[in-house]
Design a protein around this motif. Structure first.
Motif, mmCIF file in Angstrom:
data_model
loop_
_atom_site.group_PDB
_atom_site.id
_atom_site.type_symbol
_atom_site.label_atom_id
_atom_site.label_comp_id
_atom_site.label_asym_id
_atom_site.label_seq_id
_atom_site.Cartn_x
_atom_site.Cartn_y
_atom_site.Cartn_z
ATOM 1 N N THR A 186 0.842 -1.187 0.000
ATOM 2 C CA THR A 186 0.000 0.000 0.000
ATOM 3 C C THR A 186 0.880 1.240 0.000
ATOM 4 N N SER A 187 0.306 2.342 -0.449
ATOM 5 C CA SER A 187 1.019 3.609 -0.469
ATOM 6 C C SER A 187 1.424 4.002 0.943
ATOM 7 N N GLY A 188 2.687 4.352 1.110
ATOM 8 C CA GLY A 188 3.153 4.796 2.414
ATOM 9 C C GLY A 188 2.491 6.074 2.871
ATOM 10 N N HIS A 189 1.988 6.873 1.924
ATOM 11 C CA HIS A 189 1.330 8.136 2.280
ATOM 12 C C HIS A 189 -0.048 7.897 2.887
ATOM 13 N N GLU A 190 -0.685 6.786 2.517
ATOM 14 C CA GLU A 190 -2.050 6.523 2.938
ATOM 15 C C GLU A 190 -2.139 5.438 4.011
ATOM 16 N N ARG A 191 -1.084 4.695 4.205
ATOM 17 C CA ARG A 191 -1.105 3.509 5.062
ATOM 18 C C ARG A 191 -1.436 3.872 6.509
ATOM 19 N N LEU A 192 -2.326 3.084 7.120
ATOM 20 C CA LEU A 192 -2.682 3.281 8.519
ATOM 21 C C LEU A 192 -1.757 2.463 9.417
ATOM 22 N N GLN A 243 7.502 1.714 -3.900
ATOM 23 C CA GLN A 243 7.657 1.098 -2.582
ATOM 24 C C GLN A 243 8.662 -0.046 -2.585
ATOM 25 N N CYS A 244 8.641 -0.880 -3.608
ATOM 26 C CA CYS A 244 9.550 -2.034 -3.574
ATOM 27 C C CYS A 244 10.801 -1.811 -4.409
#
Length: 261
Positions: A73-79, A254-255
């Motif tokens: 998941t996007s690091g900007h949106e990740r909970l 991300q990867c």
């Protein structure tokens, strides 16, 4: 009395979350103990059931399979994963908090695979194990390890899958390379266990799959006394109102490498 119905993946996740919330060890930890909810979309549903908060559950995870690839998941949106101490959400870092867990505390982690022997498999995108690097500690201390997982994820053998995988052994891939941790000592809760925790019924998984949005769906029967079937069926009808899981995104940076390699 007998009932037959099909659950889409997001409906199953809500059912499993409701079932997990009935576990005695979880309710004891809510009163006096710690509960760690590691990243995972099903855990997002469990977090909602335990706290009453509404979450963007598609972002309550790090690794995901989405748009046909293994990704993150996007690091900007990740909970951030949630930790409850005596039933209250704390701001403590989950990985740090787990180091202080005892045998009375609860760690909840979903899975990417489940086999007929109820071995659970967790894909590892991190070459140091990510969240599951804490697994030896949980096992050593006898913590309650709960594995909520939908039966859409049934495979023939988790040990065989684990042996086949390994980040550094993959030569060509579409999506991230992964390893797999095989978990043999967790309490697995699927739709079957959830139904039997919530109602006095016998549940059976009878079919899987479908089309037009029912890919990954599972079909079940339940048998029991009429009052229990009616109660269960009322819940199933409520689950049919559950909105589809939204918010999954992949972020190729991300990867660090293209999906097709």
């Amino acid at each position: 009395m007998k009932s037959l119905f099909t659950l889409k993946s997001h409906e199953s996740k809500r059912l499993i979350a409701k079932g997990v919330s009935q576990l005695p060890e979880l309710n004891q930890a809510l009163k006096e103990g710690k509960i760690a909810l590691a990243g995972g979309t099903t855990n997002g549903y469990i977090a909602e059931e335990l706290t009453g908060q509404q979450l963007e559950k598609g972002f309550y995870t790090a690794g995901i399979i989405t748009e046909g690839v293994q990704c993150t998941t996007s690091g900007h949106e990740r909970l951030s994963p949630m930790l409850l101490n005596n039933g209250k959400v704390t701001q403590e870092n989950l990985m740090d908090a787990v180091k202080g867990f005892t045998g009375n505390d609860v760690f909840i982690k979903g899975a990417n695979a489940l086999d007929p022997d109820y071995n659970a498999g967790v894909l590892l995108g991190s070459d140091v194990g990510g969240t599951m690097s804490i697994y030896p500690l949980l096992t050593a201390r006898g913590c309650h390890l709960i594995i909520p997982v939908g039966r859409e994820k049934l495979i023939p053998s988790v040990p065989e899958a684990s042996e086949s995988l390994g980040i550094d052994t993959i030569d060509k891939r579409i999506g991230m390379a992964c390893g797999m941790l095989a978990i043999t000592n967790g309490k697995v809760i699927t739709e079957v266990e959830a139904l039997e925790l919530l109602f006095d019924v016998k549940a059976t998984h009878v079919a899987s799959g479908g089309i037009h949005g029912s890919e990954g769906a599972c079909t079940f029967t339940i048998e029991g006394e009429e009052d229990q079937i009616e109660k269960a069926f009322n819940l199933i009808k409520e689950l049919k109102k559950e909105p589809a899981l939204a918010g999954e995104r992949k972020e190729c940076s991300q990867c660090g490498s293209p999906c097709d390699r």
